[in-house]
Design a protein around this motif. Structure first.
Motif: not given
Length: 175
Positions: A108-114, A135-155
């Motif tokens: 990852i290059l600093k500032g890359e959108r990931v 983020r430690n590598l300087g990425a801009e974490v635009v989003a995190a995407c998942f198929i499944v969410d188990l909302p009761e676990l709070g992740g």
């Protein structure tokens, strides 16, 4: 088509009380797999995304497909000791102990959108560590995407608390 119906539930795996959400049945269904990738990509189509980072192992399958659709590069986030070049590592808590994951230091290059991709978000330990690693590598974490969410676990909430937008396609109750 209801994506939820294409996900197999295996009771008491890997231990009693756990309802394992198996996406291999979704991946094996061409229409469901295509729809899943399309839905994960849709909010980011036409935006500048340089990299998609996938968490070992199912995140590799989904992340590669998402990266292809976005014309972005793909970056694997792997368990400790699996990458051949110089890496950056982060430790994170599991239900019973601590583990580590790593990424190539030049991935990852600093500032890359990931975008971060995996199959499921539960307690969020792995996903929040992966987001921090990016983020430690300087990425801009635009989003995190998942198929499944188990909302009761709070992740997903933990990621949102870090300022990372979360996209999920299906929710299941319980563990």
């Amino acid at each position: 088509m209801n994506l939820r119906d294409t996900i197999r539930t295996i009771p008491d795996y890997p231990k009693p009380g756990i309802m394992f959400r198996d996406i291999t049945t979704l991946l094996g269904d061409p229409r469901a797999f295509r729809r899943t990738v399309d839905e994960l990509v849709q909010p980011y189509a036409g935006t500048k995304i340089e990299k998609v980072a996938g968490i070992e192992a199912r995140g590799f399958i989904l992340g590669g497909a998402v990266a292809h659709q976005l014309s972005a590069g793909f970056v694997p986030i792997r368990k400790k000791g699996k990458l051949p070049h110089t890496t950056v590592r982060i430790a994170y808590s599991l239900e019973y102990g601590v583990d580590e994951m790593e990424i190539h230091e030049d991935a990852i290059l600093k500032g890359e959108r990931v975008i971060l991709v995996d199959d499921l978000i539960a307690t969020g330990g792995t996903a929040t560590a992966a987001a921090q690693l990016l983020r430690n590598l300087g990425a801009e974490v635009v989003a995190a995407c998942f198929i499944v969410d188990l909302p009761e676990l709070g992740g997903a909430a933990k990621l949102r608390d870090m300022g990372v937008p979360v996209r999920t396609l299906v929710e299941f109750e319980g563990h």
